[in-house]
Write a protein that holds these residues in place. Structure first.
Motif, PDB file in Angstrom:
ATOM      1  N   LYS A  82       0.812  -1.213   0.000  1.00 19.58           N
ATOM      2  CA  LYS A  82       0.000   0.000   0.000  1.00 19.58           C
ATOM      3  C   LYS A  82       0.851   1.272   0.000  1.00 19.58           C
ATOM      4  N   ALA A  83       2.120   1.134   0.374  1.00 16.77           N
ATOM      5  CA  ALA A  83       2.930   2.303   0.685  1.00 16.77           C
ATOM      6  C   ALA A  83       3.050   3.277  -0.482  1.00 16.77           C
ATOM      7  N   ASP A  84       3.179   2.762  -1.702  1.00 16.78           N
ATOM      8  CA  ASP A  84       3.371   3.637  -2.856  1.00 16.78           C
ATOM      9  C   ASP A  84       2.067   4.116  -3.469  1.00 16.78           C
ATOM     10  N   ARG A  85       0.955   3.610  -2.984  1.00 19.89           N
ATOM     11  CA  ARG A  85      -0.332   3.926  -3.585  1.00 19.89           C
ATOM     12  C   ARG A  85      -0.820   5.298  -3.140  1.00 19.89           C
ATOM     13  N   LEU A  86      -1.145   6.163  -4.097  1.00 21.15           N
ATOM     14  CA  LEU A  86      -1.667   7.502  -3.813  1.00 21.15           C
ATOM     15  C   LEU A  86      -0.784   8.240  -2.807  1.00 21.15           C
ATOM     16  N   ARG A  87       0.508   8.148  -3.020  1.00 21.71           N
ATOM     17  CA  ARG A  87       1.467   8.718  -2.068  1.00 21.71           C
ATOM     18  C   ARG A  87       1.272  10.222  -1.885  1.00 21.71           C
ATOM     19  N   ALA A  88       1.095  10.954  -2.981  1.00 21.03           N
ATOM     20  CA  ALA A  88       0.944  12.412  -2.886  1.00 21.03           C
ATOM     21  C   ALA A  88      -0.292  12.783  -2.079  1.00 21.03           C
ATOM     22  N   GLN A  89      -1.394  12.065  -2.295  1.00 17.39           N
ATOM     23  CA  GLN A  89      -2.620  12.355  -1.549  1.00 17.39           C
ATOM     24  C   GLN A  89      -2.441  12.080  -0.065  1.00 17.39           C
ATOM     25  N   LYS A  90      -1.746  11.008   0.264  1.00 19.09           N
ATOM     26  CA  LYS A  90      -1.524  10.680   1.674  1.00 19.09           C
ATOM     27  C   LYS A  90      -0.648  11.719   2.362  1.00 19.09           C
ATOM     28  N   HIS A  91       0.373  12.186   1.657  1.00 21.34           N
ATOM     29  CA  HIS A  91       1.207  13.259   2.208  1.00 21.34           C
ATOM     30  C   HIS A  91       0.353  14.488   2.498  1.00 21.34           C
ATOM     31  N   ALA A  92      -0.496  14.851   1.548  1.00 23.39           N
ATOM     32  CA  ALA A  92      -1.324  16.043   1.712  1.00 23.39           C
ATOM     33  C   ALA A  92      -2.314  15.882   2.860  1.00 23.39           C
ATOM     34  N   ILE A  93      -2.919  14.705   2.979  1.00 29.66           N
ATOM     35  CA  ILE A  93      -3.851  14.434   4.079  1.00 29.66           C
ATOM     36  C   ILE A  93      -3.118  14.529   5.417  1.00 29.66           C
ATOM     37  N   ALA A  94      -1.921  13.981   5.486  1.00 27.61           N
ATOM     38  CA  ALA A  94      -1.140  14.040   6.732  1.00 27.61           C
ATOM     39  C   ALA A  94      -0.792  15.481   7.092  1.00 27.61           C
ATOM     40  N   ARG A  95      -0.415  16.279   6.104  1.00 28.51           N
ATOM     41  CA  ARG A  95      -0.094  17.683   6.386  1.00 28.51           C
ATOM     42  C   ARG A  95      -1.304  18.430   6.923  1.00 28.51           C
ATOM     43  N   THR A  96      -2.469  18.138   6.373  1.00 26.91           N
ATOM     44  CA  THR A  96      -3.696  18.757   6.880  1.00 26.91           C
ATOM     45  C   THR A  96      -3.999  18.274   8.296  1.00 26.91           C
ATOM     46  N   ALA A  97      -3.762  17.004   8.553  1.00 29.27           N
ATOM     47  CA  ALA A  97      -4.075  16.427   9.857  1.00 29.27           C
ATOM     48  C   ALA A  97      -3.253  17.045  10.978  1.00 29.27           C
ATOM     49  N   VAL A  98      -1.954  17.218  10.773  1.00 28.56           N
ATOM     50  CA  VAL A  98      -1.108  17.690  11.871  1.00 28.56           C
ATOM     51  C   VAL A  98      -1.438  19.121  12.274  1.00 28.56           C
ATOM     52  N   ARG A  99      -2.096  19.866  11.403  1.00 29.99           N
ATOM     53  CA  ARG A  99      -2.509  21.232  11.765  1.00 29.99           C
ATOM     54  C   ARG A  99      -3.565  21.236  12.862  1.00 29.99           C
ATOM     55  N   LEU A 100      -4.220  20.085  13.071  1.00 30.32           N
ATOM     56  CA  LEU A 100      -5.246  19.990  14.106  1.00 30.32           C
ATOM     57  C   LEU A 100      -4.663  19.683  15.477  1.00 30.32           C
ATOM     58  N   VAL A 101      -3.362  19.418  15.550  1.00 32.61           N
ATOM     59  CA  VAL A 101      -2.741  18.954  16.793  1.00 32.61           C
ATOM     60  C   VAL A 101      -2.106  20.123  17.537  1.00 32.61           C
ATOM     61  N   PRO A 102      -2.630  20.480  18.704  1.00 34.19           N
ATOM     62  CA  PRO A 102      -2.017  21.558  19.489  1.00 34.19           C
ATOM     63  C   PRO A 102      -0.792  21.073  20.250  1.00 34.19           C
ATOM     64  N   GLU A 103       0.004  21.994  20.709  1.00 35.98           N
ATOM     65  CA  GLU A 103       1.209  21.658  21.479  1.00 35.98           C
ATOM     66  C   GLU A 103       0.834  20.887  22.740  1.00 35.98           C
ATOM     67  N   GLY A 104       1.553  19.819  22.999  1.00 31.98           N
ATOM     68  CA  GLY A 104       1.348  19.035  24.203  1.00 31.98           C
ATOM     69  C   GLY A 104       0.186  18.067  24.158  1.00 31.98           C
ATOM     70  N   ALA A 105      -0.456  17.921  23.016  1.00 33.35           N
ATOM     71  CA  ALA A 105      -1.627  17.056  22.914  1.00 33.35           C
ATOM     72  C   ALA A 105      -1.253  15.578  23.035  1.00 33.35           C
ATOM     73  N   ALA A 106      -2.224  14.788  23.493  1.00 33.44           N
ATOM     74  CA  ALA A 106      -2.105  13.330  23.456  1.00 33.44           C
ATOM     75  C   ALA A 106      -2.813  12.861  22.195  1.00 33.44           C
ATOM     76  N   VAL A 107      -2.059  12.217  21.317  1.00 31.70           N
ATOM     77  CA  VAL A 107      -2.547  11.871  19.985  1.00 31.70           C
ATOM     78  C   VAL A 107      -2.567  10.355  19.816  1.00 31.70           C
ATOM     79  N   GLY A 108      -3.707   9.815  19.427  1.00 33.09           N
ATOM     80  CA  GLY A 108      -3.808   8.401  19.100  1.00 33.09           C
ATOM     81  C   GLY A 108      -3.575   8.175  17.623  1.00 33.09           C
ATOM     82  N   LEU A 109      -2.781   7.182  17.307  1.00 31.60           N
ATOM     83  CA  LEU A 109      -2.510   6.838  15.910  1.00 31.60           C
ATOM     84  C   LEU A 109      -2.691   5.330  15.723  1.00 31.60           C
TER      85      LEU A 109
END
Length: 267
Positions: A82-109
């Motif tokens: 799966k790693a190479d599939r839609l790589r650019a879209q996954k990068h973009a989704i991840a960049r959008t996701a991390v903007r939701l994380v405030p400093e010091g947050a507890a994040v489940g992955l």
């Protein structure tokens, strides 16, 4: 010699991408014919037959006269495939996701190729606590001093590198997360969040249950899709982050269910 290695790597990558496309085609339609695959992939029938033989030997599909069919009701691609599939879209989704994380947050992955991209980006940001059941996510972040890592126990799934089962669920019940990012195999208004494996679904449901916000990260191929095991109904989800190619009608139904949809516009 360097040029020869580069050529070999290009051939390997092209073959791997072709295998992924064949598996996705068979998974969605249940079967595929050599003639159709040859025209669709723009390769010879002999190449398609070799690909089908290889995938059959790996147990990922079943060969038939003139083509192939899914090995079971819902073929699950191994994480490495799966790693190479839609790589650019996954990068973009991840960049959008991390903007939701405030400093010091507890994040489940949870496990998944997109959540792994989120983990990589978080290591370059602010101090954060990461709670995960994914072995590869833990390995990615463990050496970074600004990350406090909490890992569950459980039974390891070789397909996804995730620890699942009662041990993982017990560990998650002992923690509270400000936000959990769920990797899924399908998300829809009718069926909620789904994955291929029931144990994985139960463990991911524990992430959702112990988090103030539940954010599904899913490229467009997963929007509107449903697989075997339900993680949670759509009403549990706070947000969905996907790319602009997601089916507009399904996205509208998800929004109508009360989910905030965010677009990874730079996909």
């Amino acid at each position: 010699m360097t040029e020869r290695r580069a050529e070999a790597e290009t051939v390997r990558r092209t073959r791997s991408e072709r295998h992924l496309r064949i598996l996705e085609h068979v998974s969605e339609r249940g079967a595929a014919h050599v003639l159709d695959l040859s025209a669709w992939l723009d390769v010879s029938q002999a190449t398609v037959r070799r690909d089908l033989r290889f995938l059959s030997e790996q147990g990922l599909l079943r060969r038939t006269h003139g083509g192939g069919v899914a090995a079971d009701a819902g073929v699950e691609l191994p994480l490495l495939r799966k790693a190479d599939r839609l790589r650019a879209q996954k990068h973009a989704i991840a960049r959008t996701a991390v903007r939701l994380v405030p400093e010091g947050a507890a994040v489940g992955l949870t496990g998944g190729t997109t959540t792994l991209e989120i983990a990589r980006l978080l290591t370059a940001r602010v101090p954060v606590t990461i709670v995960t059941n994914a072995i590869n996510v833990a390995a990615e972040v463990a050496s970074h001093p600004q990350v406090r890592l909490i890992m569950t126990g459980g039974h390891a799934r070789s397909q996804t590198y995730e620890l699942v089962g009662p041990g993982a669920e017990r560990a998650l019940r002992e923690h509270h997360m400000d936000i959990a990012f769920l990797g899924v195999d399908g998300v829809s208004a009718a069926h909620g969040c789904t994955t291929h494996d029931p144990l994985e679904a139960a463990t991911n449901a524990a992430f959702a249950d112990r988090s103030s916000q539940v954010v599904v990260v899913a490229d467009h191929s997963k929007v509107g899709r449903a697989t075997l095991a339900r993680i949670c109904p759509i009403g549990i989800v706070t947000s969905l982050i996907t790319d602009p190619a997601a089916d507009a009608d399904e996205v509208a139904r998800i929004c109508a269910a009360g989910v905030r949809v965010e677009w990874a516009e730079d996909a």
